[in-house]
Design an enzyme around this catalytic site. Sequence first.
Site, PDB file in Angstrom:
ATOM      1  N   HIS A 180      37.354  38.103  33.081  1.00  0.00           N
ATOM      2  CA  HIS A 180      38.029  37.063  32.755  1.00  0.00           C
ATOM      3  C   HIS A 180      38.739  36.449  34.298  1.00  0.00           C
ATOM      4  CE1 HIS A 180      39.923  40.098  29.531  1.00  0.00           C
ATOM      5  NE2 HIS A 180      38.512  39.187  29.529  1.00  0.00           N
TER       6      HIS A 180
ATOM      7  N   ASP B  60      35.694  42.111  31.879  1.00  0.00           N
ATOM      8  CA  ASP B  60      37.505  42.316  31.866  1.00  0.00           C
ATOM      9  C   ASP B  60      37.341  41.036  33.534  1.00  0.00           C
ATOM     10  OD1 ASP B  60      39.394  42.491  32.757  1.00  0.00           O
ATOM     11  OD2 ASP B  60      39.861  44.308  31.758  1.00  0.00           O
TER      12      ASP B  60
END
Length: 224
Positions: free
Chosen positions: A62, A39
């Site tokens: 991310h 993430d």
Amino acid sequence: MTMSNIKITAPEDSPNTDGIHLGRSDGVKILNSFISTGDDCISVGDGTSNLHVEKVTCGPGHGISVGSLGRYGKEQDVSSIRVVNCTLQETDNGLRIKTWPSAACSTTASDIHFEDIIVKNVSNPILIDQEYCPWNQCNKKKASTIKLVNISFKKIRGTSGNKDAVKLLCSKGYPCQNVEIGDIDIKYSGADGPATFQCSNVSPKLLGAQSPKACSSPVTKLPQ
């Protein structure tokens, strides 16, 4: 608080594994560290101020994100965020600011600055997304009420993993104010190229050279 010389890892396909998430904090420094997750490498939540991030290597993951903002009521403003001299590699997003449409509050995120960043095969290297709505949990027809003010992206260079090198999707209800773009050099070599630079509800101030050319491409929607 200062965090320095730390290493954080999680499998690339592991959900909701932010490396470092901050909120309701003031004066934090994150320095000389390596973060590889499934993430956000660093996630900046509401109420964060005076954050300094420097010499962090991020990826996979991310990217480095401010937000998401606006999902909940009574969120606090975000201010004075500085990310400098970092490297992002093989991330799904790069430098990102994300706010919800049909936001539950009307806070402001201001004085957010990204400078001297290397991107290596990063998808969406520079992204303002004020239409952030994962899993269709919001009303996209209602513009985000989160105000973005005094934002800059300077000396960002490297390669993109998709053609959307720069995407500034600001709120139609509260267009971004005082956005500066300076010395951007992001290349993309895919078959659907060349790299694009898209703008919506924003007129950025341009400094130095821009590659791709600023605000030269029609706006396309982001995948959810």
